[in-house]
Design a protein around this motif. Sequence first.
Motif, PDB file in Angstrom:
ATOM      1  N   SER A 126       0.778  -1.218  -0.110  1.00 17.12           N
ATOM      2  CA  SER A 126      -0.111  -0.043   0.029  1.00 17.12           C
ATOM      3  C   SER A 126       0.870   1.377  -0.048  1.00 17.12           C
ATOM      4  CB  SER A 126      -1.005   0.013   1.226  1.00 17.12           C
ATOM      5  OG  SER A 126      -0.036   0.048   2.340  1.00 17.12           O
ATOM      6  N   THR A 127       1.994   1.245   0.548  1.00 15.35           N
ATOM      7  CA  THR A 127       2.644   2.447   0.841  1.00 15.35           C
ATOM      8  C   THR A 127       3.580   2.808  -0.858  1.00 15.35           C
ATOM      9  OG1 THR A 127       3.823   2.008   3.000  1.00 15.35           O
ATOM     10  CG2 THR A 127       5.148   3.262   1.635  1.00 15.35           C
ATOM     11  N   VAL A 128       4.042   1.673  -1.549  1.00 20.67           N
ATOM     12  CA  VAL A 128       4.308   1.728  -2.787  1.00 20.67           C
ATOM     13  C   VAL A 128       3.364   2.414  -3.648  1.00 20.67           C
ATOM     14  CG1 VAL A 128       5.371   0.731  -4.865  1.00 20.67           C
ATOM     15  CG2 VAL A 128       6.387   0.309  -2.466  1.00 20.67           C
ATOM     16  N   ARG A 129       2.087   1.815  -3.721  1.00 22.02           N
ATOM     17  CA  ARG A 129       1.104   2.261  -4.375  1.00 22.02           C
ATOM     18  C   ARG A 129       0.665   3.866  -4.201  1.00 22.02           C
ATOM     19  NH1 ARG A 129      -0.951  -2.834  -3.318  1.00 22.02           N
ATOM     20  NH2 ARG A 129      -2.049  -2.107  -1.559  1.00 22.02           N
ATOM     21  N   ALA A 130       0.683   4.229  -2.838  1.00 22.25           N
ATOM     22  CA  ALA A 130       0.397   5.545  -2.683  1.00 22.25           C
ATOM     23  C   ALA A 130       1.625   6.523  -3.208  1.00 22.25           C
ATOM     24  CB  ALA A 130       0.273   5.970  -1.172  1.00 22.25           C
ATOM     25  N   LEU A 131       2.686   6.152  -3.120  1.00 18.61           N
ATOM     26  CA  LEU A 131       3.773   6.980  -3.661  1.00 18.61           C
ATOM     27  C   LEU A 131       3.974   6.695  -5.222  1.00 18.61           C
ATOM     28  CD1 LEU A 131       6.909   5.760  -1.411  1.00 18.61           C
ATOM     29  CD2 LEU A 131       5.476   7.946  -1.071  1.00 18.61           C
ATOM     30  N   PHE A 153      12.341  10.670  -1.334  1.00 22.56           N
ATOM     31  CA  PHE A 153      13.241  10.690  -0.109  1.00 22.56           C
ATOM     32  C   PHE A 153      12.917   9.527   0.772  1.00 22.56           C
ATOM     33  CE2 PHE A 153      14.180  12.682   4.175  1.00 22.56           C
ATOM     34  CZ  PHE A 153      15.564  12.607   4.159  1.00 22.56           C
ATOM     35  N   ASN A 154      13.753   8.661   1.006  1.00 22.74           N
ATOM     36  CA  ASN A 154      13.363   7.496   1.710  1.00 22.74           C
ATOM     37  C   ASN A 154      14.314   7.725   3.145  1.00 22.74           C
ATOM     38  OD1 ASN A 154      12.652   4.818   2.668  1.00 22.74           O
ATOM     39  ND2 ASN A 154      14.811   4.377   2.283  1.00 22.74           N
ATOM     40  N   VAL A 155      13.508   7.124   4.239  1.00 23.23           N
ATOM     41  CA  VAL A 155      14.189   7.134   5.613  1.00 23.23           C
ATOM     42  C   VAL A 155      13.840   5.690   6.262  1.00 23.23           C
ATOM     43  CG1 VAL A 155      14.373   8.541   7.684  1.00 23.23           C
ATOM     44  CG2 VAL A 155      13.651   9.692   5.895  1.00 23.23           C
ATOM     45  N   THR A 156      13.515   4.772   5.713  1.00 17.54           N
ATOM     46  CA  THR A 156      13.288   3.482   6.244  1.00 17.54           C
ATOM     47  C   THR A 156      14.751   2.928   6.169  1.00 17.54           C
ATOM     48  OG1 THR A 156      12.548   2.365   4.235  1.00 17.54           O
ATOM     49  CG2 THR A 156      10.845   3.235   5.431  1.00 17.54           C
ATOM     50  N   PHE A 157      14.725   1.620   7.095  1.00 10.94           N
ATOM     51  CA  PHE A 157      15.971   1.126   7.118  1.00 10.94           C
ATOM     52  C   PHE A 157      15.623  -0.292   7.774  1.00 10.94           C
ATOM     53  CE2 PHE A 157      15.386   3.280  11.233  1.00 10.94           C
ATOM     54  CZ  PHE A 157      15.600   2.446  12.300  1.00 10.94           C
ATOM     55  N   GLY A 158      16.536  -1.352   7.809  1.00  7.02           N
ATOM     56  CA  GLY A 158      16.588  -2.512   8.264  1.00  7.02           C
ATOM     57  C   GLY A 158      15.568  -3.289   7.345  1.00  7.02           C
ATOM     58  N   ALA A 189      14.398  -3.230   3.250  1.00  6.62           N
ATOM     59  CA  ALA A 189      14.337  -4.346   2.350  1.00  6.62           C
ATOM     60  C   ALA A 189      12.840  -4.689   1.643  1.00  6.62           C
ATOM     61  CB  ALA A 189      14.635  -5.744   3.344  1.00  6.62           C
ATOM     62  N   LYS A 190      11.945  -4.510   2.448  1.00  7.27           N
ATOM     63  CA  LYS A 190      10.381  -4.743   2.035  1.00  7.27           C
ATOM     64  C   LYS A 190      10.204  -3.412   0.956  1.00  7.27           C
ATOM     65  CE  LYS A 190       8.739  -7.163   6.206  1.00  7.27           C
ATOM     66  NZ  LYS A 190       8.145  -6.809   7.418  1.00  7.27           N
ATOM     67  N   PHE A 191      10.516  -2.462   1.209  1.00  5.29           N
ATOM     68  CA  PHE A 191      10.436  -1.261   0.413  1.00  5.29           C
ATOM     69  C   PHE A 191      10.893  -1.366  -0.884  1.00  5.29           C
ATOM     70  CE2 PHE A 191      11.418   3.246  -0.810  1.00  5.29           C
ATOM     71  CZ  PHE A 191      10.139   3.705  -1.314  1.00  5.29           C
ATOM     72  N   VAL A 192      12.275  -1.868  -0.974  1.00  8.62           N
ATOM     73  CA  VAL A 192      13.051  -1.970  -2.120  1.00  8.62           C
ATOM     74  C   VAL A 192      12.306  -3.049  -3.022  1.00  8.62           C
ATOM     75  CG1 VAL A 192      15.056  -2.841  -3.034  1.00  8.62           C
ATOM     76  CG2 VAL A 192      15.329  -1.229  -1.145  1.00  8.62           C
ATOM     77  N   ARG A 193      12.035  -4.068  -2.314  1.00  4.66           N
ATOM     78  CA  ARG A 193      11.723  -5.384  -2.990  1.00  4.66           C
ATOM     79  C   ARG A 193      10.204  -5.095  -3.740  1.00  4.66           C
ATOM     80  NH1 ARG A 193      11.424  -8.786   0.918  1.00  4.66           N
ATOM     81  NH2 ARG A 193      13.495  -9.254   0.320  1.00  4.66           N
ATOM     82  N   GLU A 194       9.262  -4.329  -2.917  1.00  6.43           N
ATOM     83  CA  GLU A 194       8.038  -4.055  -3.660  1.00  6.43           C
ATOM     84  C   GLU A 194       8.279  -2.972  -4.660  1.00  6.43           C
ATOM     85  OE1 GLU A 194       4.031  -4.475  -3.922  1.00  6.43           O
ATOM     86  OE2 GLU A 194       5.449  -5.698  -2.995  1.00  6.43           O
ATOM     87  N   GLY A 195       8.803  -1.931  -4.164  1.00  7.43           N
ATOM     88  CA  GLY A 195       9.301  -0.824  -5.158  1.00  7.43           C
ATOM     89  C   GLY A 195       9.517  -1.169  -6.484  1.00  7.43           C
ATOM     90  N   SER A 196      10.734  -2.111  -6.375  1.00  4.73           N
ATOM     91  CA  SER A 196      11.333  -2.551  -7.705  1.00  4.73           C
ATOM     92  C   SER A 196      10.373  -3.283  -8.267  1.00  4.73           C
ATOM     93  CB  SER A 196      12.589  -3.365  -7.236  1.00  4.73           C
ATOM     94  OG  SER A 196      13.438  -2.851  -6.626  1.00  4.73           O
ATOM     95  N   ARG A 246       7.248  -3.037  -8.714  1.00  3.49           N
ATOM     96  CA  ARG A 246       6.007  -2.143  -9.224  1.00  3.49           C
ATOM     97  C   ARG A 246       6.950  -1.014 -10.139  1.00  3.49           C
ATOM     98  NH1 ARG A 246       0.947  -2.724  -7.332  1.00  3.49           N
ATOM     99  NH2 ARG A 246       0.801  -0.580  -8.067  1.00  3.49           N
ATOM    100  N   GLY A 247       8.124  -0.921 -10.526  1.00  2.00           N
ATOM    101  CA  GLY A 247       8.799   0.065 -11.184  1.00  2.00           C
ATOM    102  C   GLY A 247       8.848   1.434 -10.191  1.00  2.00           C
ATOM    103  N   LEU A 248       8.549   1.521  -8.944  1.00  2.00           N
ATOM    104  CA  LEU A 248       8.372   2.813  -8.363  1.00  2.00           C
ATOM    105  C   LEU A 248       9.591   3.489  -8.614  1.00  2.00           C
ATOM    106  CD1 LEU A 248       7.043   4.971  -6.419  1.00  2.00           C
ATOM    107  CD2 LEU A 248       8.163   3.641  -4.784  1.00  2.00           C
ATOM    108  N   PHE A 249      10.982   2.964  -8.840  1.00  2.00           N
ATOM    109  CA  PHE A 249      12.259   3.554  -8.645  1.00  2.00           C
ATOM    110  C   PHE A 249      12.706   3.759 -10.239  1.00  2.00           C
ATOM    111  CE2 PHE A 249      12.437   0.467  -5.232  1.00  2.00           C
ATOM    112  CZ  PHE A 249      12.089   1.602  -4.096  1.00  2.00           C
ATOM    113  N   ASP A 250      11.981   3.492 -11.201  1.00  2.00           N
ATOM    114  CA  ASP A 250      12.380   3.521 -12.380  1.00  2.00           C
ATOM    115  C   ASP A 250      12.478   5.098 -13.042  1.00  2.00           C
ATOM    116  OD1 ASP A 250      12.654   0.948 -12.515  1.00  2.00           O
ATOM    117  OD2 ASP A 250      10.792   0.541 -13.976  1.00  2.00           O
ATOM    118  N   ASP A 251      13.381   5.406 -13.632  1.00  2.00           N
ATOM    119  CA  ASP A 251      13.552   6.928 -14.034  1.00  2.00           C
ATOM    120  C   ASP A 251      13.177   7.849 -13.022  1.00  2.00           C
ATOM    121  OD1 ASP A 251      14.392   5.834 -16.678  1.00  2.00           O
ATOM    122  OD2 ASP A 251      12.298   5.619 -17.320  1.00  2.00           O
TER     123      ASP A 251
END
Length: 407
Positions: free
Chosen positions: A217-222, A231-236, A240-247, A249-254
């Motif tokens: 849900s976090t990645v979808r909202a962003l 700007f990301n402040v998550t850690f640990g 890892a969960k944010f990177v996996r889900e964002g990748s 869904r293509g959140l970080f592309d371009d």
Amino acid sequence: MLTRRASLRAGIAALALTAAPFTPAAFAQDGAPIKIGEINSYTRMAAFTEPYRKGWELALEQINEAGGVKGRPLEVLSRDDTGDPATAIRIADELVNRDHVTLIFGTFLSNIGLAVSDFANQSQTLFIASEPLTDAIIWSKGNRYTYRLRPGTSMQASMLAEQAAKTDAVKWVTIAPNYAYGTDAVEAFKRELTKLKPEVEFVEEQWPALFKIDAGSTVRALEQAKPDGIFNVTFGGDLAKFVREGSLRGLFDDRVVVSLLSGEPEYLEPLGSEAPEGWIVTGYPGFDIDTPEHKAFADAYQAKWGEEPKTGSIVGYNSMMTIKTLLSEAPTLETEALLDTMEGLRVESPTGEFLYRPVDNQATMGAYVGKTGLVDGKPRMVDWHYAPGEDYLPSEADALTLRPDRQ
């Protein structure tokens, strides 16, 4: 302040000449260990605190092998706060009132650092906060008994904002854990980036509970905000969960991604093949640092522990070097003498010399800024530079306005 220090030392010297029986026992117990209290979240935050422990243990070993301080070895009484502020306060009370330690250092999570800082103020005990990053610990809730080693959220966010302003990103979203560290970081990044690039706008914020992120849900909202930059402040585990889900869904592309602490080996290495490339981060490049001071530290660390140092290793080592320098320069172990000596104390370390500012009790230790990348198939920090802490702190006049206890 120098006058006050000189005055104190002169007073102590005069007392020693005229009233020897009342001289504090600080350095009179030949060979007796100087007890130091240490508190940290060893079971709750092992990824960072274990390298941190190895760092201060290495420094402690080196100090004692060289003869200790003024002929006395240092003894660290180390306790695990389990990530609970109430436990941390109970431990601090035991260390001070039962074990009679000279001072306390450590803590990781910001809420625990603030709790121990308040205890230090109430009990009039010196506390060197090694790791807590919240700005409140030195500014809004700062007190004369608490000093902070690591560059805090405002300092590191300013380092990252400086790099973010050089990109084309205008529309920004933020994601941070919903507690002091996260809220401070987002506030500082927004403030500093807006100063440098007034046309930026922040169009979405996500505040997951610490270590309870709903990455989907976090990645979808962003993603729905269609940002240019993140700007990301998550850690640990949250990172890892944010990177996996964002990748996925293509959140970080371009998109420009700026991420606090994500260049630290503690958080970057566990991502393995999933580690993103090209994120702008603060972190630690390990053996790539080739200054003589750092090389000596890194070689000794690897020889003792059989692994490369991590960010926590440097924090632990610099914490102990602060204590060694403080006790070497202080005329006695009395708290007032220690506080007086901490003002403007200069410490030599693997990351270079830093000092503790008298105005807000913050060390000028800096941080490394660079990008995430893959080197020989492993995630590493690349294209990095060292950002001196003093360049990212408010002026002394501005810092005073942030300290209610000094107004």
